[in-house]
Motif scaffolding. Sequence first.
Motif, PDB file in Angstrom:
ATOM      1  N   ARG A 261      33.637   9.632  76.340  1.00 44.71           N
ATOM      2  CA  ARG A 261      32.543   9.823  77.300  1.00 44.71           C
ATOM      3  C   ARG A 261      32.489  11.264  77.794  1.00 44.71           C
ATOM      4  O   ARG A 261      31.410  11.845  77.954  1.00 44.71           O
ATOM      5  N   SER A 266      27.363   8.648  73.986  1.00 44.35           N
ATOM      6  CA  SER A 266      26.672   7.653  74.808  1.00 44.35           C
ATOM      7  C   SER A 266      27.559   6.432  75.009  1.00 44.35           C
ATOM      8  O   SER A 266      28.500   6.190  74.243  1.00 44.35           O
ATOM      9  N   TRP A 267      27.240   5.667  76.044  1.00 44.89           N
ATOM     10  CA  TRP A 267      28.027   4.474  76.349  1.00 44.89           C
ATOM     11  C   TRP A 267      27.961   3.461  75.210  1.00 44.89           C
ATOM     12  O   TRP A 267      28.974   2.897  74.803  1.00 44.89           O
ATOM     13  N   ARG A 269      27.309   4.028  71.996  1.00 43.86           N
ATOM     14  CA  ARG A 269      28.012   4.513  70.812  1.00 43.86           C
ATOM     15  C   ARG A 269      29.524   4.458  71.003  1.00 43.86           C
ATOM     16  O   ARG A 269      30.273   4.171  70.069  1.00 43.86           O
ATOM     17  N   THR A 270      29.978   4.715  72.215  1.00 47.56           N
ATOM     18  CA  THR A 270      31.415   4.632  72.492  1.00 47.56           C
ATOM     19  C   THR A 270      31.917   3.206  72.319  1.00 47.56           C
ATOM     20  O   THR A 270      32.983   2.970  71.736  1.00 47.56           O
TER      21      THR A 270
END
Length: 356
Positions: A261, A266-267, A269-270
């Motif tokens: 992060r 992005s959240w 994709r993480t």
Amino acid sequence: MSRTAAAAPGLSSDPGRTMLPSWLKASGRTLASFAVTLLGLAALTFFIGRLLPLDPVVAVLGDNVTQEAYQAMYKQLGLDQPLYIQFGRYLWGVLHLDFGMALTTGKPVMTDIARVFPATIELASVAIVIGTSFGIPLGVLSAMYRGSWLDQIVRVVGLIGYSAPNFWLGLMGLVLFYATLGWVGGPGRIDFAYEFDLEPVTGFLLIDSLLAGNWEMFGNAVSHIILPASILAFSSLAYISRMTRSFMMEQLSQEYVVTARVKGLSWARTVWGHAFRNIAVQVLTVVALSYAFLLEGAVLTETVFAWPGFGRYLTNALLAGDMNAVVGCTLLVGVIFVTLNLLCDLLYRVFDPRTR
């Protein structure tokens, strides 16, 4: 340093030579555990079947039988022999896929299982596809947005899926979607009008109707399977989503998620690109075990929907006291569980280096 000193005793400079014995030992232990488990399961099911207060002779000949006919059938079934001899003969038959004759049908148990098992596999396969398609995304989203309204809904759905009995859900589903709304087909795999229009090839109606190009029959088969498969999928969805949520929450608390992060990922994709990859093998194990539970736990669902599958066959065998069929079915369920557990262990070793 001399060449002799460089090669320490018991060690080899060839990595393949050192890895081979460990793989062979691990494979040997796995196969030995597999064999011992199946042997214990066979012994347990056999002796429980012999200790139950059910008379196989009466199940074959009925209550009104003469003493001479009773004694003749008693010897014909081998019940006059000691238990260890009966068990030895039973094991020899199991090794040759011979579970004896089913008293209710007069056919070999394996022939009956081969006839009814495709219906259960088809039902459980559709159910696990539905349960996995919804359970994994819901579990991940619930962990991503922990404490939100979505998380609360997923947890409530999981609680209902664990608590509500399948036979009650099946009856309510038939009353609402079949009898009242007419959205789905009724009990059975297919309408009676189509039963003799298709030559079985694989035993799976959905596949056979597609191979025959009979789209009308395929639609009818789908209308019959969608409700019982959804009822079964509901319980597996609850289990899969709950376990996926637990696995994902553990990963989201790791430092690499914070690092990703900070780097600007992005959240979504993480979570999907990094965290979910680390739990993929664990989720696959949960799905495999859920599938095994669906194969053996469809007894009540098949009874409610008059589904001519493995569960209904086992129920009828229990009610009739047909212990050959009961023991054969129980052993088959055990083989399925042990095999899937073995496959899951192998997947862990292949995809997770920490377990090697």
